[in-house]
Motif scaffolding. Structure first.
Motif, PDB file in Angstrom:
ATOM      1  N   HIS A 105       0.355 -17.773   6.921  1.00 49.92           N
ATOM      2  CA  HIS A 105       1.281 -18.904   7.028  1.00 49.92           C
ATOM      3  C   HIS A 105       0.767 -19.942   8.008  1.00 49.92           C
ATOM      4  O   HIS A 105       0.782 -21.143   7.726  1.00 49.92           O
ATOM      5  N   HIS A 106       0.300 -19.504   9.173  1.00 46.51           N
ATOM      6  CA  HIS A 106      -0.178 -20.454  10.184  1.00 46.51           C
ATOM      7  C   HIS A 106      -1.419 -21.196   9.711  1.00 46.51           C
ATOM      8  O   HIS A 106      -1.623 -22.351  10.078  1.00 46.51           O
ATOM      9  N   GLY A 107      -2.240 -20.540   8.912  1.00 43.22           N
ATOM     10  CA  GLY A 107      -3.461 -21.189   8.443  1.00 43.22           C
ATOM     11  C   GLY A 107      -3.190 -22.333   7.497  1.00 43.22           C
ATOM     12  O   GLY A 107      -3.882 -23.363   7.536  1.00 43.22           O
ATOM     13  N   ASN A 108      -2.170 -22.186   6.643  1.00 43.51           N
ATOM     14  CA  ASN A 108      -1.859 -23.223   5.647  1.00 43.51           C
ATOM     15  C   ASN A 108      -0.361 -23.318   5.423  1.00 43.51           C
ATOM     16  O   ASN A 108       0.141 -22.906   4.367  1.00 43.51           O
ATOM     17  N   PRO A 109       0.393 -23.835   6.383  1.00 42.99           N
ATOM     18  CA  PRO A 109       1.842 -23.909   6.209  1.00 42.99           C
ATOM     19  C   PRO A 109       2.234 -24.763   5.010  1.00 42.99           C
ATOM     20  O   PRO A 109       1.724 -25.863   4.829  1.00 42.99           O
ATOM     21  N   ASN A 110       3.138 -24.197   4.184  1.00 38.16           N
ATOM     22  CA  ASN A 110       3.692 -24.901   3.016  1.00 38.16           C
ATOM     23  C   ASN A 110       2.654 -25.284   1.973  1.00 38.16           C
ATOM     24  O   ASN A 110       2.877 -26.216   1.193  1.00 38.16           O
TER      25      ASN A 110
ATOM     26  N   HIS B  76      10.125 -25.048   8.384  1.00 40.48           N
ATOM     27  CA  HIS B  76       9.259 -25.624   7.345  1.00 40.48           C
ATOM     28  C   HIS B  76       9.974 -25.924   6.037  1.00 40.48           C
ATOM     29  O   HIS B  76       9.504 -26.763   5.270  1.00 40.48           O
ATOM     30  N   LYS B  77      11.064 -25.231   5.766  1.00 38.69           N
ATOM     31  CA  LYS B  77      11.754 -25.461   4.498  1.00 38.69           C
ATOM     32  C   LYS B  77      12.355 -26.862   4.492  1.00 38.69           C
ATOM     33  O   LYS B  77      13.040 -27.256   5.407  1.00 38.69           O
ATOM     34  N   GLY B  78      12.088 -27.593   3.418  1.00 38.48           N
ATOM     35  CA  GLY B  78      12.517 -28.977   3.358  1.00 38.48           C
ATOM     36  C   GLY B  78      11.449 -29.944   3.825  1.00 38.48           C
ATOM     37  O   GLY B  78      11.640 -31.144   3.775  1.00 38.48           O
ATOM     38  N   MET B  79      10.299 -29.403   4.253  1.00 37.07           N
ATOM     39  CA  MET B  79       9.153 -30.251   4.576  1.00 37.07           C
ATOM     40  C   MET B  79       8.230 -30.286   3.355  1.00 37.07           C
ATOM     41  O   MET B  79       8.375 -29.487   2.434  1.00 37.07           O
ATOM     42  N   PRO B  80       7.266 -31.213   3.310  1.00 35.18           N
ATOM     43  CA  PRO B  80       6.411 -31.346   2.122  1.00 35.18           C
ATOM     44  C   PRO B  80       5.678 -30.049   1.776  1.00 35.18           C
ATOM     45  O   PRO B  80       5.270 -29.296   2.653  1.00 35.18           O
TER      46      PRO B  80
END
Length: 365
Positions: A125-130, A247-251
């Motif tokens: 997750h930290h490497g590539n959020p969203n 992060h939810k609701g972010m691009p």
């Protein structure tokens, strides 16, 4: 074509150097230094509080008043999980081995969550959020948070659930506690490499089985099952509402899009503004941007780092998102509902929409 490629490489180097400048500024400010006193106080307090809670549980005996104890345990275990999160990110000690053992004791033995399972998932997750195909936190089994996953359920009972999933999101979090325990148990018995597998198996067995034995020895079956439902439900809910605004609701980043580190971490994360009490309640997760940029920064330094990083991002032309707590929840609910209803481009990435204006920040793989 060669000139375009050369220009892209130059711009990418400039983008990478933009984070280097921020990192130098953080080191010079002293905000990356360890806070041993802060953490030792909490590491000593954690087992004492758990022991006191168990003693109080036994003394109170077989009564419905134990439901208040269940709520108290939910808060205690969540706060300990936050402390384990800090250790897993190397915020407490310089030694990776010390941090690992603290995470194992806090996570597996005191909370009942597998550190190995969580570390594997959280590192991705930290490497590539969203980012589609790279962030496991956007690949949820029940709630769809991307148009890609929502499209898999066009028929059957899950179709109705998808259409109303935003309103069901918070009630579903009441099941998150059971899910966290079950996911950890599955991981330690699954095939594949896992550091200190037998340590985790022993710790999880002592924690989960021992906890159940104590509960059913002290309480009658009806009260015991209700106690566990309240404790696990509130634990999962507390964990969920602490992580959901981040992060939810972010691009959502397309699979073929590559971003420089600063933009990748800042533009996909959201901070939650509030008092120091909120900092404690959310375990520092309300400073998600700072945490993603500097995962090993001690939690008490995040508040001081936030205005520095916000100013730096604005100077670099990088959007920095910060909203109130309830506003963040409203965004999450509306966002998930839009995905469930199948609205086109519900998670449209501004990096794609405005690519012409910020092309210097983006490099296509």
């Amino acid at each position: 074509m060669d000139d375009v490629s050369a220009d892209a490489r130059v711009e990418h180097v400039r983008a990478e150097s933009s984070f280097t400048g921020l990192a130098q500024q953080m080191r010079a400010s002293g905000l990356l230094r360890r806070r041993y006193g802060y953490y030792w106080m909490r590491l000593i307090a954690a087992p004492i509080i758990v022991a006191a809670g168990i003693a109080g549980f036994v003394l109170i005996g077989d009564t419905w008043w134990q439901l208040f104890v269940a709520a108290g345990f939910a808060i205690i275990f969540t706060q300990i999980a936050f402390l384990g999160h800090d250790a897993a990110h190397r915020q407490i000690f310089v030694s990776g081995r010390w941090n690992d053992w603290v995470s194992l004791i806090l996570g597996d033995l005191l909370v009942g969550m597998s550190y190995g399972w969580w570390q594997h998932k959280h590192t991705k997750h930290h490497g590539n959020p969203n980012k589609l195909g790279a962030d496991p936190d956007i690949e949820l089994p029940v709630i769809a948070v991307t148009n890609e996953s929502a499209g898999k359920y066009q028929r059957g009972p899950l179709r109705w659930l998808r259409a109303h999933q935003g309103w069901l999101f918070f009630p579903i979090l009441l099941l998150e506690g059971v899910s966290l325990h079950a996911s950890g148990v599955r991981r330690v018995f699954a095939r594949g490499h896992l550091d200190r597998r037998w340590v985790e198996i022993v710790f999880l067995f002592v924690r989960i089985v021992g906890y159940l034995v104590v509960v059913f020895l002290v309480l009658s079956p009806g009260i015991a099952f209700t106690f566990l439902a309240v404790q696990l439900g509130l634990f999962g809910f507390y964990m969920g509402v602490s992580f959901a605004p981040n992060h939810k609701g972010m691009p959502v980043v397309p699979r073929n899009l590559r971003l420089d580190f600063l933009r990748r971490q800042v533009m996909m994360s959201r901070n939650v503004r509030g008092s120091r009490l909120l900092d404690i309640a959310m375990g520092g997760l309300n400073y998600q941007i700072e945490h993603h940029l500097f995962p090993s920064m001690p939690r008490p330094h995040l508040r001081r780092a936030a205005p520095i990083i916000e100013g730096y991002c604005l100077a670099q032309g990088v959007p920095y998102t910060r909203v109130g707590l309830f506003r963040s929840y409203a965004i999450v609910v509306a966002y998930i509902n839009r995905v469930g209803l199948g609205e086109r481009d519900a998670f449209a990435c501004p990096l794609v929409e405005a690519r012409a204006s910020i092309g210097s920040a983006v490099r296509v793989a």
